[in-house]
Design a protein around this motif. Sequence first.
Motif, PDB file in Angstrom:
ATOM      1  N   UNK A 182       0.834  -1.215   0.000  1.00  0.00           N
ATOM      2  CA  UNK A 182       0.000   0.000   0.000  1.00  0.00           C
ATOM      3  C   UNK A 182       0.865   1.261   0.000  1.00  0.00           C
ATOM      4  N   UNK A 183       1.987   1.223   0.716  1.00  0.00           N
ATOM      5  CA  UNK A 183       2.900   2.381   0.709  1.00  0.00           C
ATOM      6  C   UNK A 183       3.446   2.605  -0.698  1.00  0.00           C
ATOM      7  N   UNK A 184       3.868   1.526  -1.355  1.00  0.00           N
ATOM      8  CA  UNK A 184       4.375   1.628  -2.721  1.00  0.00           C
ATOM      9  C   UNK A 184       3.308   2.116  -3.675  1.00  0.00           C
ATOM     10  N   UNK A 185       2.084   1.670  -3.440  1.00  0.00           N
ATOM     11  CA  UNK A 185       0.946   2.049  -4.281  1.00  0.00           C
ATOM     12  C   UNK A 185       0.670   3.551  -4.173  1.00  0.00           C
ATOM     13  N   UNK A 186       0.850   4.075  -2.970  1.00  0.00           N
ATOM     14  CA  UNK A 186       0.534   5.489  -2.731  1.00  0.00           C
ATOM     15  C   UNK A 186       1.683   6.409  -3.116  1.00  0.00           C
ATOM     16  N   UNK A 187       2.901   5.901  -3.042  1.00  0.00           N
ATOM     17  CA  UNK A 187       4.038   6.770  -3.357  1.00  0.00           C
ATOM     18  C   UNK A 187       5.365   6.092  -3.149  1.00  0.00           C
ATOM     19  N   UNK A 188       5.918   6.281  -1.953  1.00  0.00           N
ATOM     20  CA  UNK A 188       7.279   5.796  -1.702  1.00  0.00           C
ATOM     21  C   UNK A 188       7.350   5.018  -0.398  1.00  0.00           C
ATOM     22  N   UNK A 200      -0.398   6.114   5.278  1.00  0.00           N
ATOM     23  CA  UNK A 200       0.079   7.176   6.166  1.00  0.00           C
ATOM     24  C   UNK A 200       1.588   7.363   6.041  1.00  0.00           C
ATOM     25  N   UNK A 201       2.311   6.244   5.951  1.00  0.00           N
ATOM     26  CA  UNK A 201       3.775   6.319   5.885  1.00  0.00           C
ATOM     27  C   UNK A 201       4.255   6.935   4.573  1.00  0.00           C
ATOM     28  N   UNK A 202       3.389   6.911   3.543  1.00  0.00           N
ATOM     29  CA  UNK A 202       3.744   7.484   2.239  1.00  0.00           C
ATOM     30  C   UNK A 202       3.206   8.907   2.083  1.00  0.00           C
ATOM     31  N   UNK A 203       2.631   9.446   3.171  1.00  0.00           N
ATOM     32  CA  UNK A 203       2.197  10.840   3.163  1.00  0.00           C
ATOM     33  C   UNK A 203       0.822  11.100   2.580  1.00  0.00           C
ATOM     34  N   UNK A 204      -0.041  10.095   2.533  1.00  0.00           N
ATOM     35  CA  UNK A 204      -1.387  10.278   1.972  1.00  0.00           C
ATOM     36  C   UNK A 204      -2.242  11.162   2.875  1.00  0.00           C
ATOM     37  N   UNK A 205      -3.245  11.820   2.272  1.00  0.00           N
ATOM     38  CA  UNK A 205      -4.147  12.643   3.078  1.00  0.00           C
ATOM     39  C   UNK A 205      -5.193  11.759   3.773  1.00  0.00           C
ATOM     40  N   UNK A 206      -5.966  12.369   4.663  1.00  0.00           N
ATOM     41  CA  UNK A 206      -6.908  11.623   5.501  1.00  0.00           C
ATOM     42  C   UNK A 206      -7.940  10.857   4.681  1.00  0.00           C
ATOM     43  N   UNK A 207      -8.397  11.456   3.575  1.00  0.00           N
ATOM     44  CA  UNK A 207      -9.412  10.808   2.733  1.00  0.00           C
ATOM     45  C   UNK A 207      -8.858   9.525   2.106  1.00  0.00           C
TER      46      UNK A 207
END
Length: 324
Positions: free
Chosen positions: A57-63, A186-193
């Motif tokens: 999920x972290x990779x999916x969201x960013x880094x 959260x660890x990849x910096x995603x927003x609350x939504x």
Amino acid sequence: MPYSISSIQAPIDDSMKAFEGKFKTFMKTKVMLLDTIMHYIVQRKGKQMRPMFVFLTAGCMGEITEKTFRGAALIELLHTATLVHDDVVDDSNYRRGFFSINAIWKNKIAVLVGDYLLSKGLLLSVENEDFDLLKSVSTAVREMSEGELLQIEKARKLDITEDVYFDIITKKTATLIAACCAVGFQSAGADAEMVEKARLFGEKVGIAFQIKDDLFDYGDAEIGKPLGIDIKEKKMTLPLIFALQNTDTSTKKRIIQMIKKESEDTNKVREVIDFVKSTGGLAYANQKMNEIAEEARAILATFPASVYRNSLGDLISYTIERNK
């Protein structure tokens, strides 16, 4: 089967290997007895599904960042603590086919080890100010406890409805996978939504996973779970709940009495299994599992396209098609 853990894990292979090393280092302690037990725990890890969800999920969201590694470690520490304590509560001598901590070192040491793991997890988050991760995982642990207690309360009367069943498995099983996905985002910096979307995705996958697990109770596959064990333990799962809700009053009463008073009799357990099959309980549970898996896929489709998202899709398929 077409989906394997190794192929699903391919995009995060390096991260998973790095995590193993980091986690071993983190678990080291200067107390010899404790160090021996920590080594025993680390060496007997399972498929590592929880860290896999975090990293994918972290990779999916960013880094994938150092915070991602800390999030995966936090989940493993707190979850392992609950398992060690569960084995004491259940007086269980085995965990994943190996002797449990309490079986080897007795209850007092097992309880202290669980406390130690819990405190390690809390300190890991506090020292790095990962308060968002700590909130996600602590909420999951609270809900897991509530789910266990709700199941114990309802098991005494065998009066679990479908709604209560879903409430129990959401709290007992799905909430932890939901926390893994929320922590990854959260660890990849995603927003609350987006974090809430990830949490809901994990919850759906966790519910489908548990229904699949409950279906194993009625099959003959070599899955490491004895046939009819849920019935023997008087656990009301979805196939049985549906079957009881769709039969006449006298049959329902007879089956419930059989589970209450004769669940140690293998022939009676087989009779309950046959009743569930003939009343459409398995077909219904399969249908619900597939519906919930499709809901998870719909949420997944809103995530950014990547190899990580592809692996999460394969993980859904693995969850509902696995044979153990």
